[in-house]
Write an enzyme that holds these catalytic residues in place. Structure first.
Site, PDB file in Angstrom:
ATOM      1  CE  LYS A   1       6.995  -2.651   3.547  1.00  0.00           C
ATOM      2  NZ  LYS A   1       6.271  -3.295   4.652  1.00  0.00           N
TER       3      LYS A   1
ATOM      4  N   GLY B   1       0.798  -1.219   0.000  1.00  0.00           N
ATOM      5  CA  GLY B   1       0.000   0.000   0.000  1.00  0.00           C
ATOM      6  C   GLY B   1       0.826   1.263   0.000  1.00  0.00           C
TER       7      GLY B   1
ATOM      8  CG  ASP C   1      -2.453  -5.772   8.334  1.00  0.00           C
ATOM      9  OD1 ASP C   1      -3.613  -6.217   8.185  1.00  0.00           O
ATOM     10  OD2 ASP C   1      -1.819  -5.222   7.413  1.00  0.00           O
TER      11      ASP C   1
END
Length: 658
Positions: A40, A21, A141
């Protein structure tokens, strides 16, 4: 070909292997350790939001403290500057363990998931969560896309991007007041914006186990909000009602994890894992732990039966009729049929049938009321949640749009000024400038300047001093090593030009003798400075025709620094004490501190006077015999010193024969 992208001078950024996202994941190579890594990197369009940057950095901080084989390791973090939309943004990145494999989401979509694998993978997730919770970290999550299965079948929990410490878990919303987590795996307390704890992760893990068993999440809907409402107010059907081959013993295990009240869930990840392992071995969940309602569970004979909170209808008697026959056939308490007279249909129904009808009507009315209450509750909850969302959104917008005053930054260090601006949610942009008064590394001024008010997210230019535009070349550099001189000149803002060599009596070989421009001269920053290094040799001066004291004084001069040795040689052509030869020859070089050998002229020896002949015949046999020979001069004598003439020895001459 595109230029190779390297982060921190160490990590080579390779192909894109995943997108999230807010960040992209690239395959990378650690050039120091020679291993593959996953990098990342926050996307440039997201980097302008300080809250997104804070969430990204929090992920690195959360995982960095976790060391478990079922959790992806973080090796390094950093930031990279990149131009985006005409300004420079800081792109934080995380260097993680590179895992080859597929996510549980991919395995579910491919249809490769089995009940045994589902149990194995969820037990692995629970092991990772037990470690995470013991370290005070709530993931918040858990979902199939965040669980990776390696090529060897091992499990890795990823993406702690919204993780929070248990001590900081009172807020389940981000700074922009949006519900965190993924709707299909969202706990009721997350949907309501309440505090979260370790049992929040257990609810999401229950949703994960449900989907691994059935191929679908427990709740689905047209929008995330509608799914969130279901998590708060509806019960999922038992997994065994959707999958015929699933043993109903797992229904209680799954639905206990999905309890609306967290107090009814498992106490911790270990308790959940124990219950799941027991069910796999045929041991059912104890009745005292069945605190959560089990809607629509399948009995052992395969029939569907309603379970609390929905009550079963009375089965004492039923009445049936057909168009062809008006006969009513009651069913007694033992289950046998009892015939009724043909005309009894015109008579008043018996009391037991009236009671039964009344009970049925009451049950229908009660069920209707229950549904009405449930629907009303959901609608009220929806209004409350919507109002809460709207209120929080309005408050967040007001806070985000509130202006902030630019602080006084002059003479702060660059690091402190940047930190001060970021705390105010302003974006620093550093520019270096010359300044004769402000020390290097301190802020000269800012633009906008204090106390001007600006919106959060505004870029503030920081002019940081890089010292005076012109600086003096330090004379103390003479006699320093080449490396040391280069470092000092570079730190002063100069560039290094050519390197040459020169003789010097005392500076060691390859150490600095001088520069061009000369040491001590004021030079503009950025100028190329040529270095003159010592050869370790000395030029030999001209000594011939000098007197020894003069030569000695010349050689002992600090600019020469040589010693002298003398050798005497008779020579009538020059004044005694004059140097007539030297070694090494003039203009040649000799090592520092060496010695020059000179030949000094001395007065030749004078021959002795010839003796007067005498009559020796009368002397008889005792007269001396005639001797012959040539006079000889003494050999030259080598002496060392400042050339003072030594006392010459008297020559001894033979007496000639008469």
């Amino acid at each position: 070909m595109t230029e190779e992208r390297i982060l921190n001078g160490r990590y080579v950024v390779g192909e894109l292997i995943g997108r999230g996202g807010m960040a992209d994941v690239h395959l990378g190579v650690d050039q120091v350790l020679g291993r593959k890594v996953a990098i990342k990197l926050l996307r440039a369009e997201m980097a302008r939001d300080p809250m997104v940057q804070a969430r990204f950095r929090r992920e690195a901080k959360a995982v960095a403290g976790l060391n478990h084989p079922n959790i992806v390791s973080v090796f390094d973090t950093g930031e990279e500057e990149q131009e985006f939309s005409g300004s420079t943004v800081e792109l934080p990145f995380i260097v993680m363990e590179y895992v080859r494999g597929r996510t549980l989401r991919d395995l579910i979509k491919s249809g490769e998931m089995t009940n045994d694998l589902a149990i194995k993978y969820v037990l692995g997730v629970l092991e990772a969560l037990a470690h995470s919770h013991s370290m005070g970290i709530v993931h918040r999550d858990i979902k199939p896309a965040n669980i990776m299965v390696t090529e060897r079948g091992n499990l890795k929990v990823m993406d702690f991007g919204i993780a929070r410490a248990l001590a900081d878990s009172a807020s389940t919303m981000t700074q922009t007041q949006t519900v965190v987590g993924t709707a299909q795996y969202l706990s009721p307390e997350q949907a309501r914006g309440e505090a979260v704890d370790a049992r929040t992760d257990l609810y999401s893990t229950g949703c994960l186990l449900y989907e691994l068993f059935t191929g679908r999440p427990p709740f689905t809907g047209d929008s995330p909000v509608s799914v969130a409402y279901q998590h708060v107010g509806e019960y999922a059907p038992a997994p065994s009602t959707l999958v015929a081959e699933l043993d109903p013993i797992f229904d209680a295990v799954v639905l206990k994890a999905l309890a609306k009240d967290r107090e009814d869930r498992y106490a911790d990840a270990t308790a959940f894992a124990t219950a799941l392992s027991n069910a796999r071995g045929g041991i059912a969940l104890p009745p005292e732990e069945l605190t959560a309602p089990l809607p629509q569970s399948r009995a052992n004979n395969g029939d569907l039966t309603a379970v609390a909170p929905f009550a079963a209808a009375p089965t004492a008697a039923i009445s049936t009729s057909t168009p062809d026959s008006a006969a009513s056939v009651p069913v007694n308490q033992t289950g046998y049929l009892e015939p009724v007279a043909e005309d009894s249909r015109w008579e008043t129904p018996p009391i037991w049938e009236q009671n039964l009808q009344r009970e049925l009507n009451e049950h229908r009315a009660k069920s209707k009321r229950n549904w009405t209450v449930a629907i009303s509750t959901v609608l009220v909850l929806a209004l409350v949640v919507s109002g809460l969302f709207f209120y929080n959104w309005m408050r967040a917008e007001a806070e985000r749009n509130a202006p902030v005053a630019v602080p006084v930054l002059q003479e702060m260090t660059q690091a402190k000024a940047e930190s001060t601006l970021r705390e105010l949610q302003l974006v620093p942009k550093v520019e270096t400038v010359f300044d004769d008064e402000i020390k290097t590394g301190l802020v000269v001024e800012s633009d906008p300047a204090a106390p001007r008010e600006v919106r959060k997210g505004t870029t503030v230019r920081l002019m940081v001093s890089k010292g005076p535009e012109a600086r003096v070349l330090p004379e103390s550099l003479s006699g320093q090593s080449e490396a040391g001189a280069r470092q000092v000149l570079t730190d002063l803002g100069f560039e290094i030009g050519t390197v040459s060599r020169a003789n010097h009596p005392s500076v060691p070989t390859d150490w600095l003798v001088d520069t061009e421009p000369k040491l001590g001269k004021k030079v503009k920053v950025g100028t190329k400075i040529d270095l003159v290094l010592s050869t370790g040799m000395v030029s030999v001066p001209q000594l011939v025709n000098l007197m020894v004291p003069e030569a000695t004084e010349l050689l002992e001069d600090p600019e020469v620094g040589l010693g002298i040795t003398t050798v005497e040689e008779p020579n009538a052509a020059v004044e005694p004490g004059t140097i007539i030869n030297q070694d090494p020859v003039p203009g040649s070089t000799t090592p520092q501190g060496g010695t020059v050998r000179v030949t000094v002229a001395v007065k030749p020896e004078e021959p002795s006077p010839t003796p007067t002949p005498t009559d020796t015949a009368s002397e008889g046999p005792s007269a001396p015999k005639e001797s012959s020979g040539t006079p000889t001069s003494p050999a030259p004598t080598e002496k060392s010193g400042k050339g003072k003439d030594p006392a010459l020895p008297l020559p001894v001459l033979p007496v000639p024969s008469p």
